[in-house]
Design a protein around this motif. Sequence first.
Motif, mmCIF file in Angstrom:
data_model
loop_
_atom_site.group_PDB
_atom_site.id
_atom_site.type_symbol
_atom_site.label_atom_id
_atom_site.label_comp_id
_atom_site.label_asym_id
_atom_site.label_seq_id
_atom_site.Cartn_x
_atom_site.Cartn_y
_atom_site.Cartn_z
ATOM 1 N N PHE A 1 0.903 -1.169 0.110
ATOM 2 C CA PHE A 1 0.024 -0.067 -0.040
ATOM 3 C C PHE A 1 0.941 1.240 -0.195
ATOM 4 C CE2 PHE A 1 -3.160 -2.701 2.355
ATOM 5 C CZ PHE A 1 -3.737 -3.100 1.312
ATOM 6 N N LYS A 2 0.557 2.311 -0.744
ATOM 7 C CA LYS A 2 1.121 3.437 -0.807
ATOM 8 C C LYS A 2 0.613 4.808 -0.473
ATOM 9 C CE LYS A 2 4.557 1.009 -2.901
ATOM 10 N NZ LYS A 2 5.266 0.284 -2.158
ATOM 11 N N GLU A 3 -0.840 4.532 -0.422
ATOM 12 C CA GLU A 3 -1.557 5.807 -0.053
ATOM 13 C C GLU A 3 -2.561 5.426 1.178
ATOM 14 O OE1 GLU A 3 -1.559 8.749 -3.602
ATOM 15 O OE2 GLU A 3 -2.197 6.517 -4.252
ATOM 16 N N MET A 4 -3.313 6.356 1.548
ATOM 17 C CA MET A 4 -4.455 5.847 2.384
ATOM 18 C C MET A 4 -5.303 7.153 2.450
ATOM 19 S SD MET A 4 -3.478 6.215 6.536
ATOM 20 C CE MET A 4 -4.791 6.835 7.259
ATOM 21 N N GLY A 5 -6.514 6.953 3.197
ATOM 22 C CA GLY A 5 -7.423 8.092 3.277
ATOM 23 C C GLY A 5 -8.265 7.291 4.395
ATOM 24 N N ALA A 6 -9.064 8.121 5.301
ATOM 25 C CA ALA A 6 -9.748 7.697 6.520
ATOM 26 C C ALA A 6 -10.928 8.759 6.659
ATOM 27 C CB ALA A 6 -8.790 7.622 7.671
ATOM 28 N N ALA A 7 -11.902 8.217 7.435
ATOM 29 C CA ALA A 7 -12.949 9.258 7.760
ATOM 30 C C ALA A 7 -13.999 8.485 8.968
ATOM 31 C CB ALA A 7 -13.761 9.457 6.465
ATOM 32 N N LYS A 8 -14.531 9.491 9.702
ATOM 33 C CA LYS A 8 -15.416 9.041 10.618
ATOM 34 C C LYS A 8 -16.656 9.654 10.503
ATOM 35 C CE LYS A 8 -15.598 9.049 15.587
ATOM 36 N NZ LYS A 8 -16.660 9.864 16.305
ATOM 37 N N ASP A 9 -17.751 9.042 10.717
ATOM 38 C CA ASP A 9 -19.136 9.491 10.506
ATOM 39 C C ASP A 9 -19.792 8.811 11.778
ATOM 40 O OD1 ASP A 9 -20.933 11.480 9.288
ATOM 41 O OD2 ASP A 9 -22.108 9.742 9.284
ATOM 42 N N GLY A 10 -20.326 9.761 12.747
ATOM 43 C CA GLY A 10 -21.030 9.069 13.937
ATOM 44 C C GLY A 10 -19.857 8.283 14.683
ATOM 45 N N LYS A 11 -20.230 7.017 15.030
ATOM 46 C CA LYS A 11 -19.431 6.180 15.741
ATOM 47 C C LYS A 11 -18.499 5.304 14.769
ATOM 48 C CE LYS A 11 -22.593 2.185 16.548
ATOM 49 N NZ LYS A 11 -23.059 1.462 17.465
ATOM 50 N N TYR A 12 -18.765 5.414 13.354
ATOM 51 C CA TYR A 12 -18.161 4.580 12.560
ATOM 52 C C TYR A 12 -16.850 5.250 11.695
ATOM 53 C CZ TYR A 12 -22.564 2.077 13.151
ATOM 54 O OH TYR A 12 -23.528 1.358 13.502
ATOM 55 N N TRP A 13 -15.878 4.456 11.912
ATOM 56 C CA TRP A 13 -14.576 4.789 11.159
ATOM 57 C C TRP A 13 -14.021 3.899 9.902
ATOM 58 C CZ3 TRP A 13 -11.356 8.402 13.910
ATOM 59 C CH2 TRP A 13 -11.772 8.719 15.254
ATOM 60 N N THR A 14 -13.834 4.262 8.890
ATOM 61 C CA THR A 14 -13.284 3.643 7.847
ATOM 62 C C THR A 14 -11.992 4.141 7.541
ATOM 63 O OG1 THR A 14 -15.476 3.269 7.053
ATOM 64 C CG2 THR A 14 -13.775 2.926 5.390
ATOM 65 N N GLN A 15 -11.038 3.185 7.182
ATOM 66 C CA GLN A 15 -9.570 3.661 6.866
ATOM 67 C C GLN A 15 -9.450 2.633 5.484
ATOM 68 O OE1 GLN A 15 -6.590 2.114 9.188
ATOM 69 N NE2 GLN A 15 -5.686 3.967 9.212
ATOM 70 N N ASP A 16 -9.174 3.370 4.288
ATOM 71 C CA ASP A 16 -8.771 2.664 3.175
ATOM 72 C C ASP A 16 -7.543 2.740 2.708
ATOM 73 O OD1 ASP A 16 -11.557 1.767 2.677
ATOM 74 O OD2 ASP A 16 -12.225 3.408 1.780
#
Length: 169
Positions: A150-165
């Motif tokens: 993996f070379k890049e990432m992005g992440a976000a949170k909405d409410g109680k939910y987190w996602t990291q790509d």
Amino acid sequence: MNKSLLLCFCIIFLFTACKKNADTPAEAPANSATAVVTGLNADLMLKLVNNKRKSGCNCGSTFMPAVNPLTWNDLLASAALAHSKAMNVNNFFSHTSLNGASAGDRITAAGYKWNTYGENIAAGQPTEQAVFDAWIASEGHCKNIMAANFKEMGAAKDGKYWTQDFAAR
């Protein structure tokens, strides 16, 4: 006469205010790592990930050596945000969207042309440090954070939910 003068000043003020706003570039987000409003401190998340990648670690019983740092990618952050929002609005927790889309499908839909990708999700952690610690304590999530491909990432949170790509082109 006073009403006309007042009206004239109001029109001049509005014209000046609108012209100034139109000519002034939009302020950059307070978070310098991203232009996507991610609901989290992207600088901190990227720092936590890259500090761990720099030092290497054990992911469960597997030693993961130090690897190159990741760079932030707004397209990946957009994909992560869309998934966090979907989980929050629809109250579900899964890597598969309710419409059957995978993380790869969501990353592609965000406009990122990937060769490889990975995704971490979490729910309920109050801070970037807490969710990062939970991911590092989970062998599979930790391996995503430490994956050299993996070379890049992005992440976000909405409410109680987190996602990291994570991805690479």
